[in-house]
Enzyme design. Structure first.
Site, PDB file in Angstrom:
ATOM      1  N   GLU A  34      28.183  21.783  57.929  1.00  0.00           N
ATOM      2  CA  GLU A  34      27.582  20.542  57.446  1.00  0.00           C
ATOM      3  C   GLU A  34      26.788  19.838  58.545  1.00  0.00           C
ATOM      4  OE1 GLU A  34      27.274  19.427  54.502  1.00  0.00           O
ATOM      5  OE2 GLU A  34      28.612  20.799  53.442  1.00  0.00           O
ATOM      6  N   TYR A 117      29.022  11.078  53.861  1.00  0.00           N
ATOM      7  CA  TYR A 117      28.619  12.326  53.222  1.00  0.00           C
ATOM      8  C   TYR A 117      29.424  13.513  53.751  1.00  0.00           C
ATOM      9  CZ  TYR A 117      26.258  16.760  52.912  1.00  0.00           C
ATOM     10  OH  TYR A 117      26.024  18.097  52.753  1.00  0.00           O
ATOM     11  N   ASP A 135      23.701  13.982  49.406  1.00  0.00           N
ATOM     12  CA  ASP A 135      22.767  14.295  50.480  1.00  0.00           C
ATOM     13  C   ASP A 135      21.352  14.225  49.926  1.00  0.00           C
ATOM     14  OD1 ASP A 135      22.547  16.562  48.925  1.00  0.00           O
ATOM     15  OD2 ASP A 135      22.703  17.973  50.604  1.00  0.00           O
TER      16      ASP A 135
END
Length: 352
Positions: A34, A117, A135
Site C-alpha cells: 500500500e 486509507y 483512494d
C-alpha cells in the site's frame, strides 16, 4: 444498490489481477504494498515490492536495517519520507507490539506514516474489519456512480465520499470488496477513456447515463510547481569523488548528492565559476556535462551537472571539505542511495 457489493465481488474474483500482496493475509506485506503503490503504478511497483520484501521480509528485518540500506531499496520511488516513516513504524511494531502487527484499525492508524486509507486497507484485508477504503480509484468510481460534483480535494468532499463508501461496503467481505472497488477504478473506471461497456455496475452509474463520466471526479485545486535551479558539482581527485548527505528538511532528505549550488534563475558555467570564486585555483577547469529538467509533484527542477577534476598534486580548498562532505572511491559510489535524478546519471558522471 442492494446487490452492488455482490456484483463487483463476482466481477473482481473473475477479472482481478493476480498480484502477490493479494495472495496473502500478512498485514506487513499488505502494508508495504500500500505504501509503495501510493505514488507508483502497479506495473512499476511490483518489482519494487518484490525486491523490498526479499530484502526486508518482516517488520523485524526492516527495523534492523540502516537508513542507507532502506533508502537504497527505495531509490526511484520518490517521496522518501514514506521510507523513513516505514522504518519508524517497523521499530514501533518491534518495540511496542513484540514484532506483531497491530490488528485493529485504530491501533494501525497510530503507526507513523499510516493514514485512514492505509489503515482501512490493512484492517479490512488482513483482519476482516469492516472499513471502507477511499483512494484515487475509489473516489473516481464513487463520483461517477453518484454524479457527485463535490471536489474530492476538499474536506466536505472527503466526508461525502467516505459516507457513500460506507453505504456500499460489504460488511461480510470488506477486504475483497475494497480490493474490488480499487480494481474497478484501475481497470474499468479509468481517468480517461473509461471502459463503460465492460463495467459490471454500469446500470447504477448516473454519470454514464448522461454521458458525463469524464467530467468526474471534480477537483478544486490545480497543482502549481515551484521552479528550482540546481547545479551539482562532480569534484574528483585520485579516483575519489566528493558526496554529501542531505540532512535538511527538504526534498531527498537522507539521500546523497554531489556538492550543490542553488540559484534563483538559470546560470551559465561562468556564473557558477564566479560563485565558487577563490575555491577554484587557476587552471582548474569546470566543465558543464549536461542539463535536464526533472518534475516532482510540486517542484520543477532544472538540474545542471559540472565536472571538476583536480590534478593529483593540487590541494583541494577547505571549502569542499565542509558540510559533512565525504570522499568516496568511485567504484563505491553506486552503493549509496541517491535521488533518481542523480542515480540514473551516475554512469555518465562517475568513471570507476
Amino acid at each position: 444498490m442492494t446487490n452492488f457489493p455482490s456484483i463487483i465481488r463476482k466481477w473482481y474474483q473473475k477479472n482481478g489481477r493476480h498480484l502477490p500482496w493479494r495472495e496473502t493475509n500478512d498485514p506487513y506485506k499488505i502494508w508495504i504494498s500500500e505504501i509503495i503503490l501510493q505514488q507508483t503504478q502497479v506495473k512499476q511497483g511490483l518489482n519494487y515490492y518484490q525486491h523490498f520484501i526479499s530484502k526486508f521480509p518482516d517488520a523485524q528485518a526492516l527495523a534492523n536495517a540502516s537508513e542507507n540500506q532502506l533508502l537504497q531499496q527505495w531509490q526511484g520511488l520518490g517521496y522518501y519520507s514514506r521510507a523513513r516513516n516505514l522504518h519508524l513504524a517497523a521499530k514501533t511494531i518491534v518495540t511496542e507490539h513484540n514484532g506483531l502487527f497491530p490488528q485493529t484499525y485504530k491501533k494501525i492508524l497510530k503507526l507513523k506514516g499510516i493514514g485512514p486509507y492505509t489503515a482501512a486497507a490493512i484492517a479490512s484485508i488482513a483482519f476482516g474489519e469492516p472499513r471502507p477504503v477511499v483512494d484515487g480509484n475509489v473516489y473516481r468510481v464513487l463520483s461517477r456512480l453518484f454524479m457527485a460534483g463535490i471536489p474530492i480535494d476538499r474536506t466536505e468532499g472527503k466526508k461525502y465520499f467516505e459516507k457513500r463508501a460506507w453505504e456500499l461496503l460489504d460488511h461480510n467481505n470488506p477486504g475483497t470488496h475494497n480490493q474490488a472497488m480499487m480494481e474497478l477504478g484501475a481497470l474499468i473506471c479509468r481517468p480517461a477513456s473509461p471502459l463503460c461497456r465492460e463495467c459490471p455496475v454500469l446500470v447504477f452509474c448516473k454519470a454514464a447515463a448522461q454521458e458525463k463520466q469524464t467530467l468526474f471526479p471534480v477537483r478544486s485545486k490545480k497543482i502549481s510547481r515551484k521552479k528550482r535551479w540546481l547545479h551539482f558539482l562532480i569534484i574528483s581527485q585520485n579516483g575519489q569523488t566528493v558526496v554529501q548527505k542531505r540532512i535538511e528538511n527538504d526534498i531527498w532528505k537522507g539521500l546523497y548528492q554531489f556538492p550543490l549550488i542553488e540559484t534563483k534563475k538559470y546560470s551559465s558555467s561562468d556564473t557558477i565559476r564566479k560563485k565558487l570564486g577563490k575555491a577554484l585555483s587557476d587552471g582548474i577547469i569546470i566543465e558543464k556535462t549536461h542539463q535536464e529538467k526533472y518534475l516532482l509533484t510540486h517542484q520543477e527542477l532544472d538540474a545542471s551537472f559540472y565536472n571538476i577534476v583536480w590534478p593529483k598534486n593540487v590541494v583541494i580548498p577547505q571549502t569542499f571539505n565542509q558540510l559533512k562532505n565525504e570522499w568516496i572511491k568511485n567504484e563505491n559510489i553506486q552503493g549509496l542511495p541517491f535521488p533518481q535524478l542523480i542515480q540514473k546519471n551516475l554512469s555518465k558522471l562517475i568513471k570507476p
